[in-house]
Design an enzyme around this catalytic site. Structure first.
Site, PDB file in Angstrom:
ATOM      1  N   CYS A  33      37.437  21.369  21.112  1.00  0.00           N
ATOM      2  CA  CYS A  33      38.363  20.859  22.120  1.00  0.00           C
ATOM      3  C   CYS A  33      39.617  20.324  21.426  1.00  0.00           C
ATOM      4  O   CYS A  33      39.527  19.415  20.604  1.00  0.00           O
ATOM      5  CB  CYS A  33      37.730  19.743  22.950  1.00  0.00           C
ATOM      6  SG  CYS A  33      38.931  19.016  24.095  1.00  0.00           S
ATOM      7  N   ASN A  62      27.888  22.130  28.074  1.00  0.00           N
ATOM      8  CA  ASN A  62      28.834  22.047  26.966  1.00  0.00           C
ATOM      9  C   ASN A  62      28.906  20.586  26.532  1.00  0.00           C
ATOM     10  O   ASN A  62      29.193  19.711  27.341  1.00  0.00           O
ATOM     11  CB  ASN A  62      30.186  22.564  27.468  1.00  0.00           C
ATOM     12  CG  ASN A  62      31.297  22.482  26.443  1.00  0.00           C
ATOM     13  OD1 ASN A  62      31.796  21.410  26.148  1.00  0.00           O
ATOM     14  ND2 ASN A  62      31.694  23.626  25.918  1.00  0.00           N
ATOM     15  N   ASN A  74      46.539  23.296  28.958  1.00  0.00           N
ATOM     16  CA  ASN A  74      45.912  22.127  29.563  1.00  0.00           C
ATOM     17  C   ASN A  74      45.655  21.085  28.501  1.00  0.00           C
ATOM     18  O   ASN A  74      45.461  21.397  27.329  1.00  0.00           O
ATOM     19  CB  ASN A  74      44.619  22.503  30.303  1.00  0.00           C
ATOM     20  CG  ASN A  74      43.402  22.402  29.414  1.00  0.00           C
ATOM     21  OD1 ASN A  74      42.873  21.315  29.185  1.00  0.00           O
ATOM     22  ND2 ASN A  74      42.971  23.530  28.873  1.00  0.00           N
ATOM     23  N   ALA A  75      45.673  19.841  28.959  1.00  0.00           N
ATOM     24  CA  ALA A  75      45.342  18.719  28.084  1.00  0.00           C
ATOM     25  C   ALA A  75      44.495  17.748  28.885  1.00  0.00           C
ATOM     26  O   ALA A  75      44.786  16.564  28.971  1.00  0.00           O
ATOM     27  CB  ALA A  75      46.613  18.055  27.573  1.00  0.00           C
TER      28      ALA A  75
END
Lengths: 305, 255
Positions: free
Chosen positions: A130, A99, A69-70
Site C-alpha cells: 500500500c 487483505n 487514490n490516497a
C-alpha cells in the site's frame, strides 16, 4: 463445458476471476448488479488491527485512463470485521480472502492469527504494497529484507493459504517474488498501485491531500502485464495478475503471459458488472479457440516465443 | 431501493446558456420512485481523460411520461462531451444513488437556497415538497443576470428571490446577504451550491437555530460506497458522500 477452475495448493477456485481489495467493498455493495457467488473469489477491503480513518480529502483524482487514490486503508478494524462483516459475507458461495495490513510486523502476525481462526476465510492477502500509509504498507514491499521478514513471520502463524501482494514500485519485482516464495507464500498477487501524483494547475497545488497516491486503471496495464510475465516464469507458485484489467481481452493477456488468475479492480468503479462480464468473456474465448481448460492458455506466449 | 445500471435514451438536450444544459432521459422500465437529493453516476465514453463516471443530481422527474432530467454544468471534458449528446443517443447510468432531503416538520416555513450548479436538485425537491403540501420559498444566487437559469420553473413552485454578484438582477451580493434572511420566518433551509455558499448558510442557520440540510458534491469514483474517496469528516467519523449523503444535516458536519 470449459474448465475454468484453478487452485492455490489444495484450495480450489471455481474460476480465475477475483475482485481486487479496496475496489469491491465486502461484496454486498454489488448485490444489485451481479451475483457475487459466481466469482472465483473476492478480496475484501484492506483490514488493520485498529480502526483507521484514512487520509484527508481529497484522496482521489482522475488521470488519463486511470485514477490516483490516497485512501490510506480506511477501515473499521479487525474486531468490527469479525463481529459485523464476517457473518454477513460468509454466506457467499465463493472464496473470501482478507487483505491484511499493518504498521509493524507484529500487526500482520496478530491479524493473521485472528483470521486463521475464521473458518470461512480460506486465505489472506498480505499487503506489503500500500503506497498511501506513512508506516508499514509499501515500506515492507520495497525492501527485500523486510519483505522476507514479514512473510516469514506471518507464515509461521498462518496455516491456510498465504497470498503476498507485491508492489510495482521496485527496481526488480522478480527479486521480491523469489523472496516471498522462499519464505513459504502459496501465491503471489501483483501489482498494487504505482506511486504517482497530479498537480491542479488552476489551484496551483497537488490534487491529493497526501501529494502522492496510487495510480490504477488501464494506464498501468502494460506495466502490470510485464511484471506478471516476469514473475510467472520465475516462480513455481500461482501468480494472480492485477492492474488495469477492464475487459475480457485485458484479462486474457494476463493468462497468456502466465497468470493463473486475475483480480478486477478499478473497472468495478466504472462498470460494477465488469467481473462477471469478464468471466463470461473468458469462457466464450476458450470455447471459440477450442480449449477445454483455461490451464491450456496460461503462459501460452512463453511456449511460442 | 435497488440500484440499476442501464442504458437510457436521450430524448432532450436543451442548452440553457454557455455553461448549463438539461438532458432528458427516457426510462426503459418504469422509472424508480426517486427521492429528492438522489443522483446518478453517468458514464462518459470516448476519451481516456473521461475515465470515471460523473455524479449528477436528479433535477426533475415526470412519472407520467416516465422520464427524468439532469441539469449539468459544463465544467470539463466529461460534461462537455455530455453536452453534445443528441436525441436518440444512449447514456449509461447507475442510479438512483444516495440518500435524500428530509421532509419538514408540520407547518414549518421552508426555504430552498441554491447557487450555480447547486440549483440542480432543488427543482425536484421543490416539486416534491409541493406534492407533500409545503409551499417553499426559493432563494437563488448567480454571478450575473445572464447566468440565471430556469427562473420560470422555480416560480411554479413558490416565491423566488434572487441575488446576483453584480446586482444585474435581484439583490446585489451573495445569497447570505439577501434581506429575506433577516425576516426570521424560516425554520428549515435546504441548501445546495458551492462549498463557500453552503458553509455560509450553515453558519447562518446555526447562529439562528434553523434546521438545515446541505447536499455535498465531493469527488467520487464508484458512487456505491466502495472506493471511500468521497469522504466527509463528520461527528461520526469519515462518511461517504455517495451512500451516507449527499445530503447531510449541518449538525453532523464539522463545519
Amino acid at each position: 463445458m470449459v474448465n475454468l477452475g484453478f487452485s492455490i495448493g489444495d484450495l480450489h477456485f471455481k474460476n480465475p476471476v477475483l475482485t481486487a481489495s479496496g475496489t469491491f467493498g465486502y461484496g454486498s455493495e454489488f448485490d444489485d448488479f451481479l451475483d457475487v457467488s459466481r466469482l472465483g473469489g473476492i478480496v475484501v477491503k484492506g483490514t488493520t488491527i485498529e480502526p483507521r480513518e484514512g487520509n484527508l480529502y481529497p484522496r482521489m483524482a482522475e488521470t488519463a485512463s486511470g485514477m490516483l487514490n490516497a485512501v490510506g486503508l480506511q477501515n473499521k478494524g479487525i474486531d468490527y470485521f469479525e463481529k459485523n462483516i464476517y457473518p454477513r459475507i460468509s454466506g457467499y458461495n465463493t472464496n473470501i480472502i482478507v487483505n491484511i495490513n499493518g504498521s509493524y510486523i507484529d500487526d500482520y502476525v496478530a491479524l493473521a492469527e485472528r483470521i486463521n481462526r475464521l473458518e470461512k476465510i480460506p486465505a489472506i492477502e498480505l499487503n506489503i504494497s500500500c503506497p498511501n500509509v506513512k508506516m508499514g504498507g509499501m515500506a515492507f514491499g520495497t525492501n527485500l529484507d523486510s519483505a522476507r521478514e514479514v512473510t516469514r513471520a506471518v507464515r509461521a502463524v498462518y496455516a491456510k493459504k498465504l497470498i503476498v501482494k507485491l508492489s510495482p514500485n521496485v527496481t526488480n519485482v522478480v527479486d521480491f517474488a523469489k523472496v516471498v516464495e522462499e519464505e513459504g507464500a502459496d501465491s503471489i498477487s501483483l501489482i498494487n498501485t504505482l506511486l504517482g501524483m497530479l498537480v491542479d494547475v488552476e489551484k496551483m497545488r497537488p490534487a491529493l491531500s497526501t501529494i502522492t497516491g496510487g495510480l490504477s486503471g488501464p494506464a498501468i496495464k502494460p506495466i502490470a502485464l510485464r511484471m506478471v510475465w516476469q514473475v510467472a516464469k520465475t516462480v513455481r507458485i500461482p501468480v494472480i495478475g492485477i492492474g488495469g484489467i477492464m475487459t475480457t481481452s485485458d484479462a486474457l493477456e494476463f493468462f497468456l503471459a502466465g497468470a493463473s488468475a486475475v483480480q478486477i479492480g478499478t473497472a468495478s468503479f466504472i462498470d460494477p458488472q465488469a467481473p462477471v462480464k469478464i468471466l463470461e468473456g473468458i469462457e466464450n474465448y476458450l470455447i471459440k479457440k477450442g480449449f477445454s481448460d483455461i490451464k491450456e492458455i496460461i503462459g501460452y506466449i512463453n511456449r511460442t516465443t | 431501493m435497488a440500484k440499476r445500471i442501464e442504458d437510457l435514451k436521450v430524448i432532450g438536450n436543451k442548452r440553457l446558456n454557455n455553461d448549463f444544459f438539461v438532458l432528458e432521459l427516457s426510462g426503459n422500465d418504469k422509472i424508480p420512485d426517486f427521492k429528492p437529493g438522489q443522483f446518478a453516476q453517468v458514464r462518459v465514453d470516448g476519451s481516456p481523460e473521461t475515465f470515471l463516471r460523473r455524479p449528477i443530481s436528479i433535477h426533475d422527474v415526470d412519472y407520467e411520461r416516465n422520464t427524468f432530467k439532469l441539469l449539468i454544468q459544463i465544467a470539463g471534458k466529461g460534461t462537455g462531451a455530455l453536452s453534445k449528446l443528441r436525441n436518440g443517443d444512449f447514456l449509461n447510468l447507475i442510479y438512483p444513488l444516495g440518500n435524500s432531503f428530509g421532509l419538514p416538520v408540520e407547518n414549518e416555513r421552508v426555504l430552498l437556497v441554491g447557487g450555480g450548479c447547486g440549483v440542480a436538485p432543488l427543482l425536484f425537491l421543490g416539486k416534491y415538497l409541493r406534492s407533500n403540501g409545503y409551499i417553499p420559498d426559493i432563494l437563488l444566487g448567480f454571478r450575473n443576470s445572464e447566468q440565471i437559469i430556469e427562473f420560470e420553473e422555480y416560480l411554479k413552485i413558490g416565491n423566488v428571490f434572487l441575488t446576483t454578484e453584480d446586482g444585474s438582477k435581484g439583490e446585489k451580493g451573495y445569497v447570505t446577504n439577501h434581506s429575506i434572511l433577516l425576516t426570521g420566518r424560516y425554520k428549515r433551509i435546504y441548501c445546495c451550491g458551492p462549498d463557500s455558499m453552503m458553509r455560509a448558510i450553515a453558519g447562518y442557520c446555526k447562529k439562528n437555530n434553523i434546521a438545515c440540510e446541505v447536499s455535498l458534491e465531493n469527488l467520487m469514483a464508484c458512487g456505491i460506497g466502495v472506493c471511500l474517496c468521497c469522504i466527509i469528516d463528520t461527528i461520526k467519523g469519515n462518511l461517504c458522500t455517495c451512500i451516507d449523503g449527499p445530503v447531510f444535516n449541518i449538525n453532523e458536519l464539522k463545519w
